[in-house]
Scaffold this active site. Sequence first.
Site: not given
Ligand SMILES: Cc1ncc(COP(=O)(O)O)c(C=O)c1O
Length: 350
Positions: A50, A104, A176, A201
């Site tokens: 953890r 997102y 991001d 991803k």
């Molecule tokens: C641009 C983006 N950031 C963050 C996330 C969140 O990722 P996770 O599903 O691994 O929590 C996503 C999920 O689709 C995303 O498209």
Amino acid sequence: MNRPGPGLSTIAIHGIPHRRPDWSPVAPSLYQSSTFVNPIGSDDEVLYSRYGNNPNQVELAKKYALLEKADAAIFVASGMGATALAHLAVLRPGDHLLSSSWIYGGTQRLFDEELGRLGIEVTYVAPDQVRLWRKSVRKSTRAIFVETPTNPLMRVIDLGPISYLAEEHGLALLVDATFASPVNFRPLEHGADVVITSATKYLNGHSDVIAGAVAGTASFVEEVNRLMRLWGQAIDPHAAWLVDRGMRTLAVRMERHNSNGMAVAQWAEQHPGISKVHYPGLPSHPDHAHAKLVLTGFGGMVGLEVKGGTKATERLLKRLKLVTHAPSLAGVETLVSEPRLTSHKGIGPE
Ligand SMILES: Cc1ncc(COP(=O)(O)O)c(C=O)c1O
């Protein structure tokens, strides 16, 4: 003579290349253990998964930091976990966050439903409203958040003016860059302080793991690590091992994502049943010129608008065989999803 260091592909496979001892395994071992033998009387930090100090977690983080050209990095249980902890590391109650409005849906919900509860105000600004960014900075503003390329329209944001504004006001710039992967774009080279990625991803790339990562300065990552331990967000060792395995082919997968993405976008642009294609590699995309400057490749995500709306889209989806109707992206298989029902559900037509 200065010899160039290892390239991204070599780093993604080996981290820092090193000679392996005789008889050692070539593939990394999986330490599927929650805890480790603690020397009696030692006051050194204990090893406990953890805490993110399991060897699988540590080695993966080092490799990702090298790919992003960051001082340090850390992996957590999901991309959302990475976004949440990165923001908690820089924001306090009473602070203000300036966020791009092209983000997102899950991130927007986190900001609206959770940051507000913690007394952190969020203002959304569309990245193309250059003057509004400056006007929206308050005395209490501490950070700026931007996603690029964006989900699902593949807008490629110019970080130049935003990072300038952040520097001028002493704000942290968090980016991001899930949709690029460090092979196609490294935000820290463009003025960002922190890069966030959903490792679910491209990094993992095989649709079999949920994970996230953040990279930045050593002190920032230390704070994320502190929060990760307290909020219980560590990545499981097996998930870390799988992400590491996926990352070994990241560079070659990205090459193929880039070429396949372009082929699909060019094909779709000619198709009579498709009214609009959102792909930054196409000259018709609003950010094509900027994307050509800053991206190594345009990626494997293509946004399509189908003529005939919902009914025609559903007819098309029902006819697909090889392409699977499922949310998420960047695995080796091709997926298709409707953002209005998945990633952007509940945040309105924009
Ligand atoms: C641009 C983006 N950031 C963050 C996330 C969140 O990722 P996770 O599903 O691994 O929590 C996503 C999920 O689709 C995303 O498209």
